[in-house]
Design an enzyme around this catalytic site. Structure first.
Site, short mmCIF file in Angstrom:
data_model
loop_
_atom_site.label_atom_id
_atom_site.label_comp_id
_atom_site.label_asym_id
_atom_site.label_seq_id
_atom_site.Cartn_x
_atom_site.Cartn_y
_atom_site.Cartn_z
N ASP A 257 0.84 -1.20 0.00
CA ASP A 257 0.00 0.00 0.00
C ASP A 257 0.87 1.25 0.00
OD1 ASP A 257 -1.78 2.07 0.49
OD2 ASP A 257 -3.01 0.88 1.86
N GLU B 7 9.04 -2.99 -8.64
CA GLU B 7 9.80 -2.40 -7.54
C GLU B 7 11.02 -1.58 -7.98
OE1 GLU B 7 7.71 -5.93 -5.56
OE2 GLU B 7 8.48 -5.37 -7.52
#
Length: 256
Positions: free
Chosen positions: A71, A135
């Site tokens: 999140d 990422e």
């Protein structure tokens, strides 16, 4: 059972867990981690309301997204991501726990969401599903996902997927080994799988998964464990009785 981030049903040996944060793309937050930990611990230690031990755990998202990963809003608000160990332990439990774990993917999976998929025993995906590791775009890498992903698809494929940061299709994910079944209708494919998997004995599942977790694939290295496991289950009276019944009556252990 009522949870803030999940929809959960348990019964007839089956636990179905749906990520239920549609407004946040089913992103992983601390509350979801706590609730998943609680549900999986129930599956390990307890039975459903009908008293039957849980032998199958199904993870699901919604039609558009399975799980978007961590999140980012929570990280932005707090300036920190929190301790990664509880989430890693969830993935380890999905991978090694005494039940069959199935991910049913209909939409997008990203970052930490790939961790759930890679940790499961079986992955069923609809044709429009996508899988990505974004990422490195943000200066980090999927450190906790990679041990599970590498085991599933191999070092180089996980390395390439991490470096490229772009989503891959369900068919490409199946070619790499991340997905087991690509289906037009994931719910129908799940029902077909459950028809067979629901007959498997939980004790046998637990023993098998424990064995597989330590199986290296090297016949010499694995010899002692392999012989020990074989001798153990063939010395189990219930196993022998089930074989004898099949020979004499042509009935499987679960048949009346």
């Amino acid at each position: 059972m009522t949870y803030d981030t999940l929809a959960v049903t348990i019964g007839k040996g089956l636990c179905r867990i749906s990520f239920d944060r549609p407004e946040a793309g089913n992103a992983i937050n601390d509350q979801m981690i706590r609730e998943l930990t609680q549900v999986l611990n129930i599956c390990v230690c307890d039975a459903g309301s009908d008293g039957k031990p849980v032998s199958i755990v199904v993870l699901e998202g919604n039609a558009e997204i399975f799980c978007a990963g961590g999140d980012f809003q929570a990280v932005s608000d707090s300036g920190a991501a929190g301790d990664p160990e509880p989430l890693y332990e969830i993935w380890r439990l999905l991978s090694e726990g005494p039940f069959i774990t199935i991910s049913v993917v209909k939409g997008r999976v990203n970052a930490g969401g790939v961790g759930f998929v890679a940790a499961c025993d079986i992955v069923i995906a609809e044709q429009r599903a996508t899988f990505g590791l974004s990422e490195l775009l943000f200066g980090l890498f999927p450190a906790c996902v990679l041990p599970f992903l590498v085991r599933r698809i191999g070092h180089q494929k996980a390395h390439y997927m991490t470096l490229m940061t772009k989503p891959v299709s369900a068919h490409d994910a199946a070619a790499s080994g991340l997905v087991d079944v690509v289906a037009e209708n994931a719910d129908a494919a799940l029902r077909q799988h459950l028809t067979r998997l629901q007959h498997l004995n939980r004790q046998a599942i637990a023993s098998y998964k424990c064995y597989m977790a330590s199986c290296s694939g090297n016949p010499e290295r694995d010899k002692v464990a392999a012989l020990t496991a074989n001798r153990t289950f063939f010395s189990d009276p219930s196993v022998v009785a089930g074989i004898q019944r099949y020979v004499s009556e042509l009935k499987f252990p679960w048949e009346a």
